[in-house]
Scaffold this motif. Structure first.
Motif: not given
Length: 200
Positions: A5-14, A149-168
């Motif tokens: 559930s924490i994993g689902i929440l972290a991904i959904g919030m990111s 909070v740790i799960a959300v922060g780390l997941t968001t960092m990873a998702m943002t890095a992927i999005g920024t890198y692969a946005g184009g």
């Protein structure tokens, strides 16, 4: 709250941060290919991850204050908040025109250099408002907020890095699909929480 559930929440919030980073990554000449490019990705992901982690913590604090007044219906409120945030994500994703994401003012190589940390921070705050509402629901549940909070922060960092890198490369169509999936995940999580409480 279980690890799943924490994993689902972290991904959904990111997901909001991921979609926003897709647009930033689509800026011409912004993909990491040099040291400055990787610095930009790390800075953006750190800002998004930090803000997205703090937002639910603030909401959690506000929820604790109100918890004693609404303890009889806390599971319904938690479900309503999660379902509302998830439904809003799905609606916005489906209502958005299927066009390539715009990099916004200052697009282009020179525009990319004009993107300051404050611009990224403002975008991160804008995408974290829903996370604060989710944080309120967490105060009504039996959760270890530090772990969340740790799960959300780390997941968001990873998702943002992927999005920024692969946005184009990914473009807005992928962002729309991700937002729909993230919204459905939050609605489903809210439903699971409600069923658990009703069955108890």
């Amino acid at each position: 709250m279980s690890p799943i559930s924490i994993g689902i929440l972290a991904i959904g919030m990111s997901i909001d941060a991921f979609v926003a980073s897709l647009g930033q990554g689509a800026t011409p000449g912004a993909l990491p290919g040099a040291r400055s490019g990787w610095t930009r990705v790390l800075r953006t992901s750190a800002i998004f991850g930090g803000v997205e982690a703090v937002a639910p913590l603030i909401g959690w604090g506000l929820g604790l204050v109100a918890h004693r007044y609404i303890s009889a219906i806390d599971h319904w409120i938690a479900f309503g908040l999660l379902a509302g945030v998830g439904g809003r994500m799905v609606f916005h994703a489906l209502a958005r025109p299927a066009t390539a994401p715009s990099a916004g003012p200052g697009a282009g190589p020179s525009g990319a250099s004009r993107r300051t940390g404050w611009t990224v921070f403002a975008t991160a705050v804008g995408t974290s408002i829903d996370a604060m509402a989710v944080g309120v629901s967490l105060a009504l549940l039996d959760v270890q907020i530090v772990v969340v909070v740790i799960a959300v922060g780390l997941t968001t960092m990873a998702m943002t890095a992927i999005g920024t890198y692969a946005g184009g490369f990914l473009g807005q169509r992928v962002g729309r699909a991700a937002e729909v999936v993230g919204g459905i995940a939050l609605v489903g999580l809210g439903g699971m929480i409600l069923m658990d409480h009703l069955a108890a």
